[in-house]
Design an enzyme around this catalytic site. Structure first.
Site, PDB file in Angstrom:
ATOM      1  CG  ASP A  79     -31.094 -19.499 -26.893  1.00  0.00           C
ATOM      2  OD1 ASP A  79     -31.743 -20.336 -26.272  1.00  0.00           O
ATOM      3  OD2 ASP A  79     -31.251 -19.254 -28.102  1.00  0.00           O
TER       4      ASP A  79
HETATM    5  C1  BGC Z   1     -26.013 -17.212 -29.154  1.00  0.00           C
HETATM    6  C2  BGC Z   1     -27.488 -16.956 -29.095  1.00  0.00           C
HETATM    7  C3  BGC Z   1     -28.211 -18.035 -29.824  1.00  0.00           C
HETATM    8  C4  BGC Z   1     -27.761 -19.414 -29.374  1.00  0.00           C
HETATM    9  C5  BGC Z   1     -28.374 -20.469 -30.240  1.00  0.00           C
HETATM   10  C6  BGC Z   1     -25.720 -18.581 -28.631  1.00  0.00           C
HETATM   11  O1  BGC Z   1     -24.369 -18.827 -28.719  1.00  0.00           O
HETATM   12  O2  BGC Z   1     -25.349 -16.220 -28.420  1.00  0.00           O
HETATM   13  O3  BGC Z   1     -27.790 -15.696 -29.641  1.00  0.00           O
HETATM   14  O4  BGC Z   1     -29.572 -17.935 -29.560  1.00  0.00           O
HETATM   15  O5  BGC Z   1     -26.380 -19.544 -29.401  1.00  0.00           O
HETATM   16  O6  BGC Z   1     -28.098 -21.740 -29.796  1.00  0.00           O
HETATM   17  C1  NOJ Z   2     -31.126 -16.161 -31.069  1.00  0.00           C
HETATM   18  C2  NOJ Z   2     -32.043 -17.327 -30.943  1.00  0.00           C
HETATM   19  O1  NOJ Z   2     -32.362 -17.828 -32.219  1.00  0.00           O
HETATM   20  C3  NOJ Z   2     -33.293 -16.940 -30.164  1.00  0.00           C
HETATM   21  O2  NOJ Z   2     -34.122 -18.058 -29.995  1.00  0.00           O
HETATM   22  C4  NOJ Z   2     -32.928 -16.340 -28.844  1.00  0.00           C
HETATM   23  O3  NOJ Z   2     -34.104 -15.941 -28.187  1.00  0.00           O
HETATM   24  C5  NOJ Z   2     -31.991 -15.172 -29.022  1.00  0.00           C
HETATM   25  N1  NOJ Z   2     -30.845 -15.568 -29.774  1.00  0.00           N
HETATM   26  C6  NOJ Z   2     -31.526 -14.590 -27.696  1.00  0.00           C
HETATM   27  O4  NOJ Z   2     -30.644 -15.410 -27.029  1.00  0.00           O
END
Ligand code: BGC
Ligand code: NOJ
Length: 816
Positions: free
Chosen positions: A487
């Site tokens: 993400d």
């Molecule tokens: C986090 C990710 C997460 C995302 C969700 C980010 O700030 O680092 O791990 O998947 O937010 O929107």
């Molecule tokens: C947490 C999110 O929920 C997931 O969808 C994502 O793949 C991981 N973070 C990695 O960014």
């Protein structure tokens, strides 16, 4: 250092000191009413949606942390001394303390001033209420006069509004008190038909419902004025902060034990029966009183507790193993499976790290979570797949999230995460392999929940695949869109404005940045859909998917291979990410895992090179970091990933979700020792000894463990709600132990440490129970050469699915 121990027989983790490094939490509830509860009784409850129907208040990120909970105070009427048997909120030093977190319940016991107290918290199956069962024992040689005070602070339903809209909320709070039951009914007069109630099995000596009366001005929960003086104020909340507190006075004879029950619940009345009498503004209690009476009776509460235990035993009974590793056994048999069920129930909504007001259900998250619970609750997995598919966009794209209450896509976040739709194929494939229920493909579901657009699920899967093919970049690799699985790899974002969301800001046209990860995911999904098409008699279509997968694989090998490992992506300038040519971020874990899992590089030697590179550059004793070297500064063209300090989260943290991909890749390469070695590095139970470093619960996975660039290398964060649960479960059960559901049966293909003499497993599968014994007399890693079913040898290593008839089928597999 440990803060407790595992009691595997009771399926509990027993915490033996209350001041754990972080709140160590557990979940209550299996159906619609849920709660989180910490080892000191902190936490809150909600009905269905942690944001919109929050029953009680909790103060996130406050001091001291973990405040707001299901608290009880005990007061010795003669000495005036008072304490909390759950330690918080008084934090009086207890003489003995244990918190046993079990499956769906938590029991906190302690001893203070010769009074032994134990509270058992749980939610009966199928009910919208929680039971606090308190037992008190007087260990003095003389009678003791005690007062006890319960306490709960009500949330005014919408947790977001409750935490922000004070100008209104300080005036809306309302309660009723009748026959010792405290009813919280804010907004019941007008548009709500639900209320909360807090009941007690004993005759009351007093009560409070106004927080500031109970606590007293400028005082906190650690020393409420009512408790200190030994008497409630009988306050009735009008506005401000409604709470519930019952006062019970009792005298305990020497060695006497007493049990007191509190109920906290949520109840809805039919819209036309809200009031009693009908023209009044008084809650109609006729519908709720039978429920209250039922559970205030101890035999009913005890029976409900036994039913809860049976429920969990039945669920976990679908897969049990006995291996040479206690850490593997207790995670597979108890905690990892339990965590998978919790991710099913909660998605990413409510934990100590997820405030319950943030994210909806993630499209990719929910599709992956399925891998961990589909064998326990296939019917509900089916429903989840259908809910997800109904939010899919007509383009084949997906809303990144949807809301549980409405089951509709979330417009705030929108779509454009180009990996999302492909996960639906993998989730559906997992369901088909587990259940053999091909009828799901014919279920007709709308696009974007739009009535009239219903098409079979199979068509949704077709569109998912097409979505990728219609969005290819300059190298023929899939365009990344807003981000892929990672993400934080926001290659079209280029944000230089504080506070902008990295996930939704798009300042580039998106026609250049490509994802090698999505390419690998596509190869896997296309081959999966090809098999599904083939089995559905669509041979030509199957051949097209295989050809598309083959083309993508060739492109990937041409443009996605860096010489010693798989590249990660191309940025908006067309430059490589995750290449030896880069200054930072030379190698990423995701593509090493996913490409190999898709079967890429297993034949030409790339897989072996890639795994060696992971070992050399990414592996640490605490797990495998996401990339190296960490980004040391903010890169406008990379997005959120470089916003994290080195070693945390996606910037070279040990992002535990990805580690099982490498375990699976190692297993596919036949490396049983390596796969299991990685498995143990992040296995929470195996890390119990270093709890002072790990800091999170030793019984569940955390999303992240700080990487080697971090000051706190080895420290975990964000426990419970993470895709880590499902993928680790899949890695150990399906790939290392190798008991893997396939379309036509159960594959038995263990890839284990050579030192293991074998293991045993019991696996429910399509209506039968397989009792499997794996023998490894020659100390191999892999290679089932003999498979006996009920004593007769069958060729190969696939157990064909037998007709469902609750049979127990004995299987022996020998590695030779
Ligand atoms: C986090 C990710 C997460 C995302 C969700 C980010 O700030 O680092 O791990 O998947 O937010 O929107
Ligand atoms: C947490 C999110 O929920 C997931 O969808 C994502 O793949 C991981 N973070 C990695 O960014």
């Amino acid at each position: 250092m440990r803060y407790g121990y595992f009691d595997d027989n009771r399926r509990e983790y027993v915490i033996t000191r209350p001041d754990t490094p972080l709140p160590w939490i557990n979940y209550l509830g299996c159906d619609a009413y849920f709660g989180i509860i910490s080892n000191t009784a902190g936490g809150y409850s909600f009905y269905r949606d942690a944001r919109l129907r929050r029953v009680s208040r909790y103060r996130y990120n406050n001091v001291p942390f973990d405040l707001g909970g299901r608290y009880i105070y005990l007061r010795d009427q003669d000495s005036g001394e008072f304490w909390s048997p759950t330690w918080q909120p008084t934090r009086r030093t207890l003489h003995e303390y244990t918190c046993s977190h079990g499956l769906g319940y938590t029991i906190i016991g302690s001893r203070y001033a010769s009074i032994a107290a134990e509270v058992r918290y749980f939610i009966p199956l199928g009910e919208n209420l929680e039971i606090w069962q308190l037992s008190l024992k007087n260990e003095h040689g003389h009678p003791t006069r005690l007062s006890l005070f319960s306490s709960i602070e009500f949330c005014l339903w919408d947790a977001w509004d409750d935490a922000t809209n004070f100008q209104r909320n300080f005036s809306t709070g309302q309660v009723e008190i009748e026959d010792g039951v405290i009813y919280h009914k804010t907004e019941y007069r007008e548009r709500r038909n639900h209320f909360a109630y807090f009941a007690c099995s004993e005759r009351l000596s007093g009560f409070d419902t106004q927080r500031d009366a109970f606590l007293g001005p400028y005082r906190g929960w650690e020393a409420p004025a009512a408790v200190e003086r030994g008497r409630c104020f009988d306050s009735v909340a009008n506005g401000w902060a409604p709470i519930g507190s019952h006062q019970v006075d009792l005298t305990l004879l020497p060695k006497e034990t007493r049990e007191i029950i509190f109920l906290l619940g949520y109840h809805e009345n039919p819209a036309d029966q809200k009031f009693d009498p009908p023209d009044s503004q008084t809650i109609n209690k006729k519908t709720v009183l039978p429920i209250i009476r039922k559970y205030l009776a101890r035999p009913n509460a005890d029976a409900a507790f036994e039913q809860l235990r049976d429920y969990w035993n039945r669920l976990l009974g679908s897969f049990q193993v006995q291996t040479p590793s206690a850490d593997a056994d207790r995670m597979v048999n108890i905690w990892n499976a339990y965590q998978c069920m919790v991710t099913f129930n909660m998605s990413r909504s409510a934990s100590f790290y997820e405030s319950g007001i943030g994210r909806g259900m993630g499209f990719r998250d929910s599709s992956q979570d399925l891998l961990g619970f589909v064998h326990m609750i296939p019917e509900r997995a089916r429903e989840r797949i259908l809910d997800l598919a109904a939010t899919q966009l007509p383009t084949g794209g997906a809303f990144h999230q949807y809301q549980t209450l409405t089951k509709r896509g979330n417009n705030d976040i929108g779509s454009g995460f180009n990996d999302d739709p492909l996960w639906l194929i993998l989730g559906t494939a997992a369901y088909l392999k587990e259940s053999g229920d091909w009828s799901i493909l014919e279920e007709r579901l709308p696009y974007e929940n739009e009535p009239g657009t219903e098409r079979p699920l199979y068509e949704h899967l077709q569109r998912s695949l097409r979505y990728t093919l219609e969005r290819l970049g300059p190298h023929g690799l899939p365009l990344i869109g807003r981000a892929d699985w990672n993400d934080c790899l926001n290659l079209n974002c280029f944000s230089d404005t504080p506070g902008q969301s990295f996930q939704t800001t798009t300042n580039k046209d998106g026609r250049t940045a490509e994802s090698v990860f999505i390419a690998g995911l596509f190869v896997m999904a296309a081959r999966e859909l090809a098999v599904i098409a083939q089995k559905g008699g669509l041979g030509e279509e199957a051949a097209q998917y295989m050809a598309a997968a083959g083309r993508m694989e060739a492109t990937l090998l041409q443009h996605g291979w860096d010489g010693n490992w798989f590249l990660r992506a191309y940025d908006d300038y067309g430059h490589k990410i995750g290449s030896d040519e880069c200054d930072e971020g030379k190698i990423f874990i995701e593509t090493q895992g996913f490409c190999i899992m898709a079967g890429i590089g297993l034949e030409n030697g790339n897989a072996i090179k890639s795994l060696a590179a992971v070992r050399e550059h990414l592996a640490t004793p605490h797990g495998i970091v996401l990339q190296q070297p960490a980004y040391s500064r903010y890169y406008l063209h990379l997005g959120e990933i470089s916003s994290y300090p080195p070693g945390y989260k996606e910037n070279a943290g040990i992002f535990c979700h990805t580690n099982p991909w490498i375990m699976i890749a190692e297993a596919m390469a036949g490396h049983g020792d390596e796969a299991f070695d990685y498995y143990l590095r992040i296995n929470p139970s195996a890390r119990e000894e270093i709890s002072e470093i790990h800091r999170c619960e030793p019984y569940v996975y955390a999303q992240m463990i700080a990487g080697r660039d971090a000051a706190t290398h080895g420290e975990a964060k964000n426990s419970w709600l993470t895709g880590t649960a499902a993928w680790n479960y899949a890695a150990i059960t399906q790939w290392i132990l190798g008991i893997r559901p396939e379309y036509d049966g159960l594959r038995i293909d263990p890839v284990i440490p050579a030192a293991w003499g074998g293991f045993k497993a019991t696996r429910r599968f399509r209506g039968n129970t397989y009792v499997i014994e794996v023998k490894n007399p020659s100390s191999l890693n892999r290679g089932v050469k003999k498979l006996l079913v009920e004593g007769s040898e069958i060729p190969g290593n696939l157990l064909p699915a037998a007709a469902p008839n609750a049979a127990v089928i004995h299987v022996e597999a020998v590695l030779q």
